[in-house]
Scaffold this motif. Sequence first.
Motif, PDB file in Angstrom:
ATOM      1  N   GLU A  96      48.474  -2.168 -15.402  1.00 21.98           N
ATOM      2  CA  GLU A  96      47.919  -1.582 -14.197  1.00 21.98           C
ATOM      3  C   GLU A  96      47.283  -0.242 -14.578  1.00 21.98           C
ATOM      4  N   VAL A  97      46.098   0.014 -14.067  1.00 23.09           N
ATOM      5  CA  VAL A  97      45.369   1.233 -14.412  1.00 23.09           C
ATOM      6  C   VAL A  97      45.203   2.074 -13.154  1.00 23.09           C
ATOM      7  N   LEU A  98      45.557   3.338 -13.280  1.00 23.71           N
ATOM      8  CA  LEU A  98      45.398   4.301 -12.201  1.00 23.71           C
ATOM      9  C   LEU A  98      44.326   5.291 -12.626  1.00 23.71           C
ATOM     10  N   MET A 141      49.927  15.234  -5.295  1.00 22.81           N
ATOM     11  CA  MET A 141      49.700  14.611  -6.600  1.00 22.81           C
ATOM     12  C   MET A 141      51.009  14.492  -7.377  1.00 22.81           C
ATOM     13  N   GLU A 142      51.836  15.540  -7.366  1.00 27.04           N
ATOM     14  CA  GLU A 142      53.111  15.486  -8.086  1.00 27.04           C
ATOM     15  C   GLU A 142      54.060  14.469  -7.459  1.00 27.04           C
ATOM     16  N   ARG A 143      54.012  14.318  -6.144  1.00 22.55           N
ATOM     17  CA  ARG A 143      54.851  13.319  -5.481  1.00 22.55           C
ATOM     18  C   ARG A 143      54.450  11.920  -5.940  1.00 22.55           C
ATOM     19  N   ARG A 144      53.153  11.678  -6.042  1.00 19.36           N
ATOM     20  CA  ARG A 144      52.682  10.365  -6.512  1.00 19.36           C
ATOM     21  C   ARG A 144      53.037  10.156  -7.994  1.00 19.36           C
ATOM     22  N   PHE A 145      52.940  11.217  -8.805  1.00 19.07           N
ATOM     23  CA  PHE A 145      53.334  11.103 -10.215  1.00 19.07           C
ATOM     24  C   PHE A 145      54.821  10.770 -10.335  1.00 19.07           C
ATOM     25  N   GLU A 146      55.653  11.353  -9.478  1.00 14.02           N
ATOM     26  CA  GLU A 146      57.089  11.052  -9.507  1.00 14.02           C
ATOM     27  C   GLU A 146      57.341   9.595  -9.167  1.00 14.02           C
ATOM     28  N   GLN A 147      56.567   9.026  -8.236  1.00 13.02           N
ATOM     29  CA  GLN A 147      56.711   7.611  -7.905  1.00 13.02           C
ATOM     30  C   GLN A 147      56.339   6.733  -9.096  1.00 13.02           C
ATOM     31  N   ALA A 201      56.465   7.665 -12.306  1.00 17.55           N
ATOM     32  CA  ALA A 201      57.447   7.873 -13.377  1.00 17.55           C
ATOM     33  C   ALA A 201      58.737   7.106 -13.102  1.00 17.55           C
ATOM     34  N   ALA A 202      59.034   6.826 -11.836  1.00 23.59           N
ATOM     35  CA  ALA A 202      60.263   6.113 -11.492  1.00 23.59           C
ATOM     36  C   ALA A 202      60.140   4.610 -11.729  1.00 23.59           C
ATOM     37  N   GLN A 203      58.938   4.098 -11.916  1.00 25.08           N
ATOM     38  CA  GLN A 203      58.749   2.661 -12.129  1.00 25.08           C
ATOM     39  C   GLN A 203      59.246   2.257 -13.511  1.00 25.08           C
ATOM     40  N   ASP A 204      59.702   0.998 -13.620  1.00 18.50           N
ATOM     41  CA  ASP A 204      60.173   0.493 -14.915  1.00 18.50           C
ATOM     42  C   ASP A 204      59.025   0.414 -15.912  1.00 18.50           C
ATOM     43  N   VAL A 205      57.913  -0.164 -15.488  1.00 21.80           N
ATOM     44  CA  VAL A 205      56.722  -0.246 -16.331  1.00 21.80           C
ATOM     45  C   VAL A 205      55.678   0.654 -15.693  1.00 21.80           C
ATOM     46  N   GLN A 206      55.433   1.776 -16.345  1.00 24.41           N
ATOM     47  CA  GLN A 206      54.488   2.738 -15.779  1.00 24.41           C
ATOM     48  C   GLN A 206      53.055   2.253 -15.977  1.00 24.41           C
ATOM     49  N   PRO A 207      52.211   2.463 -14.963  1.00 20.12           N
ATOM     50  CA  PRO A 207      50.797   2.116 -15.152  1.00 20.12           C
ATOM     51  C   PRO A 207      50.123   3.127 -16.072  1.00 20.12           C
ATOM     52  N   GLU A 208      48.997   2.701 -16.632  1.00 21.42           N
ATOM     53  CA  GLU A 208      48.214   3.620 -17.447  1.00 21.42           C
ATOM     54  C   GLU A 208      47.449   4.547 -16.520  1.00 21.42           C
ATOM     55  N   VAL A 209      47.521   5.843 -16.791  1.00 19.33           N
ATOM     56  CA  VAL A 209      46.813   6.831 -15.987  1.00 19.33           C
ATOM     57  C   VAL A 209      45.587   7.261 -16.788  1.00 19.33           C
ATOM     58  N   HIS A 210      44.409   6.972 -16.237  1.00 16.07           N
ATOM     59  CA  HIS A 210      43.158   7.357 -16.887  1.00 16.07           C
ATOM     60  C   HIS A 210      42.619   8.586 -16.179  1.00 16.07           C
ATOM     61  N   LEU A 211      42.598   9.679 -16.874  1.00 15.41           N
ATOM     62  CA  LEU A 211      42.092  10.935 -16.337  1.00 15.41           C
ATOM     63  C   LEU A 211      40.639  11.083 -16.768  1.00 15.41           C
ATOM     64  N   ARG A 212      39.738  11.202 -15.774  1.00 20.18           N
ATOM     65  CA  ARG A 212      38.310  11.306 -16.063  1.00 20.18           C
ATOM     66  C   ARG A 212      37.776  12.594 -15.440  1.00 20.18           C
ATOM     67  N   PRO A 213      37.778  13.704 -16.213  1.00 20.30           N
ATOM     68  CA  PRO A 213      37.241  14.952 -15.658  1.00 20.30           C
ATOM     69  C   PRO A 213      35.728  15.032 -15.857  1.00 20.30           C
ATOM     70  N   ASP A 214      35.071  15.663 -14.930  1.00 22.36           N
ATOM     71  CA  ASP A 214      33.654  15.954 -15.073  1.00 22.36           C
ATOM     72  C   ASP A 214      33.525  17.156 -16.013  1.00 22.36           C
ATOM     73  N   ARG A 215      32.437  17.220 -16.726  1.00 19.17           N
ATOM     74  CA  ARG A 215      32.294  18.316 -17.688  1.00 19.17           C
ATOM     75  C   ARG A 215      32.141  19.676 -17.010  1.00 19.17           C
ATOM     76  N   ARG A 241      55.286  17.030 -16.582  1.00 14.58           N
ATOM     77  CA  ARG A 241      56.494  17.553 -15.958  1.00 14.58           C
ATOM     78  C   ARG A 241      57.242  16.476 -15.170  1.00 14.58           C
ATOM     79  N   THR A 242      56.509  15.563 -14.556  1.00 16.66           N
ATOM     80  CA  THR A 242      57.163  14.533 -13.746  1.00 16.66           C
ATOM     81  C   THR A 242      57.600  13.326 -14.561  1.00 16.66           C
ATOM     82  N   GLY A 243      57.195  13.239 -15.824  1.00 16.67           N
ATOM     83  CA  GLY A 243      57.679  12.167 -16.697  1.00 16.67           C
ATOM     84  C   GLY A 243      56.720  11.019 -16.890  1.00 16.67           C
ATOM     85  N   VAL A 244      55.454  11.195 -16.571  1.00 15.10           N
ATOM     86  CA  VAL A 244      54.454  10.147 -16.805  1.00 15.10           C
ATOM     87  C   VAL A 244      54.170  10.107 -18.300  1.00 15.10           C
ATOM     88  N   SER A 245      54.309   8.911 -18.892  1.00 14.11           N
ATOM     89  CA  SER A 245      54.174   8.831 -20.349  1.00 14.11           C
ATOM     90  C   SER A 245      52.872   8.192 -20.808  1.00 14.11           C
TER      91      SER A 245
END
Length: 145
Positions: free
Chosen positions: A66-68, A91-97, A99-113, A129-133
């Motif tokens: 799963e990709v976020l 955002m941190e509340r969603r990250f905590e959710q 991080a609590a999952q057994d299989v964490q989705p991949e988080v793709h961070l796409r910043p604009d330059r 900080r919230t444990g997203v790996s």
Amino acid sequence: MPRKEKQGRRASAPSDEPLMDINTTPLIDVMLVLLIMLIITIPIQLHSVNLNMPTGNPPPSDLKPEVLRIDIDALSVVQWNGEPLADRTEMERRFEQIAAQDVQPEVHLRPDRRAKYEVVAGVMASAQRTGVSKLGIVGAEQFIP
């Protein structure tokens, strides 16, 4: 029978008896060379990292991860799968959710330059900080001149 010294000789003149002193200069030189060799070779051995790598090929996974998507636009607005976030606490509340999952989705961070660095760094710090790996920066080729 002790030898008698002749009267014309001084006490410090060489005699027929062997010298009892050992010349320690070559011994010290060899010891210094060995010490230098030891000092040079020890740090090389301490910098190695032993890894136990798996052998063989792992079986292919049938499940796609799963990709976020987290986008940060030019105005430094953070979007969670296309939905703008109100503030950092949401955002941190969603990250905590995640991080609590057994299989964490991949988080793709796409910043604009043109996005502010502090916003991008804040998103990454919140994820850590919230444990997203599984966090990766996508679209980094835009930063190459």
